[in-house]
Design a protein around this motif. Structure first.
Motif, PDB file in Angstrom:
ATOM      1  N   LEU A  91      17.260 108.511 -12.889  1.00 31.55           N
ATOM      2  CA  LEU A  91      16.772 109.322 -11.778  1.00 31.55           C
ATOM      3  C   LEU A  91      16.271 108.374 -10.702  1.00 31.55           C
ATOM      4  CD1 LEU A  91      16.057 112.117 -10.636  1.00 31.55           C
ATOM      5  CD2 LEU A  91      13.837 111.905 -11.751  1.00 31.55           C
ATOM      6  N   THR A  92      16.811 108.473  -9.508  1.00 35.49           N
ATOM      7  CA  THR A  92      16.476 107.562  -8.413  1.00 35.49           C
ATOM      8  C   THR A  92      15.907 108.359  -7.246  1.00 35.49           C
ATOM      9  OG1 THR A  92      18.255 106.061  -9.052  1.00 35.49           O
ATOM     10  CG2 THR A  92      17.380 105.820  -6.829  1.00 35.49           C
ATOM     11  N   LEU A  93      14.754 107.918  -6.737  1.00 28.84           N
ATOM     12  CA  LEU A  93      14.196 108.449  -5.497  1.00 28.84           C
ATOM     13  C   LEU A  93      14.359 107.375  -4.443  1.00 28.84           C
ATOM     14  CD1 LEU A  93      10.863 110.055  -6.794  1.00 28.84           C
ATOM     15  CD2 LEU A  93      13.040 111.193  -6.356  1.00 28.84           C
ATOM     16  N   ASP A  94      15.079 107.666  -3.384  1.00 28.78           N
ATOM     17  CA  ASP A  94      15.380 106.679  -2.351  1.00 28.78           C
ATOM     18  C   ASP A  94      14.859 107.203  -1.015  1.00 28.78           C
ATOM     19  OD1 ASP A  94      16.374 104.722  -0.727  1.00 28.78           O
ATOM     20  OD2 ASP A  94      18.444 104.880  -1.393  1.00 28.78           O
ATOM     21  N   ALA A  95      13.864 106.515  -0.443  1.00 29.64           N
ATOM     22  CA  ALA A  95      13.263 106.992   0.805  1.00 29.64           C
ATOM     23  C   ALA A  95      12.725 105.818   1.608  1.00 29.64           C
ATOM     24  CB  ALA A  95      12.137 107.979   0.510  1.00 29.64           C
ATOM     25  N   GLY A  96      12.650 105.997   2.909  1.00 31.97           N
ATOM     26  CA  GLY A  96      12.005 104.993   3.756  1.00 31.97           C
ATOM     27  C   GLY A  96      10.523 104.910   3.449  1.00 31.97           C
ATOM     28  N   THR A  97       9.886 106.051   3.260  1.00 32.07           N
ATOM     29  CA  THR A  97       8.472 106.136   2.873  1.00 32.07           C
ATOM     30  C   THR A  97       8.350 107.193   1.791  1.00 32.07           C
ATOM     31  OG1 THR A  97       7.738 105.539   5.094  1.00 32.07           O
ATOM     32  CG2 THR A  97       6.133 106.610   3.678  1.00 32.07           C
ATOM     33  N   LEU A  98       7.672 106.854   0.710  1.00 34.62           N
ATOM     34  CA  LEU A  98       7.422 107.800  -0.366  1.00 34.62           C
ATOM     35  C   LEU A  98       5.934 108.097  -0.393  1.00 34.62           C
ATOM     36  CD1 LEU A  98       8.462 109.408  -2.804  1.00 34.62           C
ATOM     37  CD2 LEU A  98       8.059 107.378  -4.204  1.00 34.62           C
ATOM     38  N   ASP A  99       5.568 109.340  -0.152  1.00 32.02           N
ATOM     39  CA  ASP A  99       4.179 109.773  -0.107  1.00 32.02           C
ATOM     40  C   ASP A  99       3.943 110.693  -1.295  1.00 32.02           C
ATOM     41  OD1 ASP A  99       1.630 110.507   0.525  1.00 32.02           O
ATOM     42  OD2 ASP A  99       2.105 111.462   2.423  1.00 32.02           O
ATOM     43  N   LEU A 100       3.092 110.266  -2.213  1.00 31.90           N
ATOM     44  CA  LEU A 100       2.820 111.034  -3.427  1.00 31.90           C
ATOM     45  C   LEU A 100       1.383 111.519  -3.376  1.00 31.90           C
ATOM     46  CD1 LEU A 100       3.631 111.972  -6.302  1.00 31.90           C
ATOM     47  CD2 LEU A 100       2.875 109.731  -7.129  1.00 31.90           C
ATOM     48  N   ARG A 101       1.193 112.843  -3.417  1.00 34.12           N
ATOM     49  CA  ARG A 101      -0.140 113.428  -3.398  1.00 34.12           C
ATOM     50  C   ARG A 101      -0.278 114.400  -4.559  1.00 34.12           C
ATOM     51  NH1 ARG A 101      -0.252 115.671   2.553  1.00 34.12           N
ATOM     52  NH2 ARG A 101       1.976 115.437   2.258  1.00 34.12           N
ATOM     53  N   ALA A 102      -1.367 114.267  -5.317  1.00 35.27           N
ATOM     54  CA  ALA A 102      -1.584 115.153  -6.457  1.00 35.27           C
ATOM     55  C   ALA A 102      -3.062 115.168  -6.803  1.00 35.27           C
ATOM     56  CB  ALA A 102      -0.764 114.689  -7.658  1.00 35.27           C
ATOM     57  N   GLY A 103      -3.504 116.275  -7.387  1.00 36.42           N
ATOM     58  CA  GLY A 103      -4.880 116.343  -7.861  1.00 36.42           C
ATOM     59  C   GLY A 103      -5.103 115.410  -9.039  1.00 36.42           C
ATOM     60  N   ALA A 104      -4.121 115.286  -9.899  1.00 34.09           N
ATOM     61  CA  ALA A 104      -4.173 114.370 -11.044  1.00 34.09           C
ATOM     62  C   ALA A 104      -2.767 113.862 -11.298  1.00 34.09           C
ATOM     63  CB  ALA A 104      -4.724 115.071 -12.281  1.00 34.09           C
TER      64      ALA A 104
END
Length: 195
Positions: A91-104
């Motif tokens: 599984l590949t995530l390919d992005a210029g910017t990866l923004d990950l937001r989560a409570g936990a």
């Protein structure tokens, strides 16, 4: 209605007028009507989107977003949670910017490799439990208000030069203390107490 068959088409296009929670208002057949997003439609429709609509059990469902007139970014909405699975693949995530937001956030993996040109972290509290830690660096600089290190077995420091300075009190204590200098051992103070 289809003039040749006398039946309404299974799917047809419509325009999204508004959204209120999980409900949408669409413009279809020259009038506004309510619609729900189909469970399989992952793209969250936005106002003025051209959508594909189907009817089932007396409800209109948005099946897919066909086109977007505005510049709103695509948003994949999975309100009940989701799992992306590739058990036998990659599984590949390919992005210029990866923004990950989560409570936990939980990460469980057998092996973790991270490669970064620069890393900046702002953390409230860190707890690290490891079987072994090996660090290789050209330069390490640490600035602390207070530091405490407890070593249960033994500690070794090997360096070409060691410089330790205390603006206040420096205390060295042990059951046996050995101080050796091959060329010179020098003690200098206003007072020296031995014994």
């Amino acid at each position: 209605m289809n003039a040749m068959t006398g039946f309404a088409p299974l799917t047809e296009s419509a325009r999204v007028v508004a959204q209120a929670g999980a409900a949408f208002t669409i413009w279809r057949r020259g009038r506004e009507e309510p619609a729900l997003r189909a469970f399989s439609c992952l793209v969250d429709p936005a106002p003025d989107d051209l959508v594909l609509v189907g009817d089932a059990e007396g409800e209109a469902y948005i099946l897919a977003v066909l086109a977007r007139r505005g510049d709103a970014p695509m948003r994949l909405a999975m309100p009940g949670g989701a799992t992306i699975a590739a058990p036998d693949g990659r599984l590949t995530l390919d992005a210029g910017t990866l923004d990950l937001r989560a409570g936990a956030t939980e990460v469980t993996t057998r092996s973790l490799d991270v490669t970064a040109g620069r890393t900046a972290a702002s953390l409230g509290r860190v707890a690290l439990l490891a079987e072994a830690i090996e660090t290789i660096a050209q330069r390490i600089v640490g600035r602390f208000r207070r530091s405490l290190r407890i070593v249960e077995d033994s500690e070794q420091v090997r360096a070409r030069d060691i410089d330790q300075r205390a603006s206040g009190h420096l205390h060295l204590r042990g059951d046996a203390v050995t101080l050796q200098g091959t060329a010179l051992v020098k003690l200098r103070a206003d007072q020296i107490h031995l014994g």
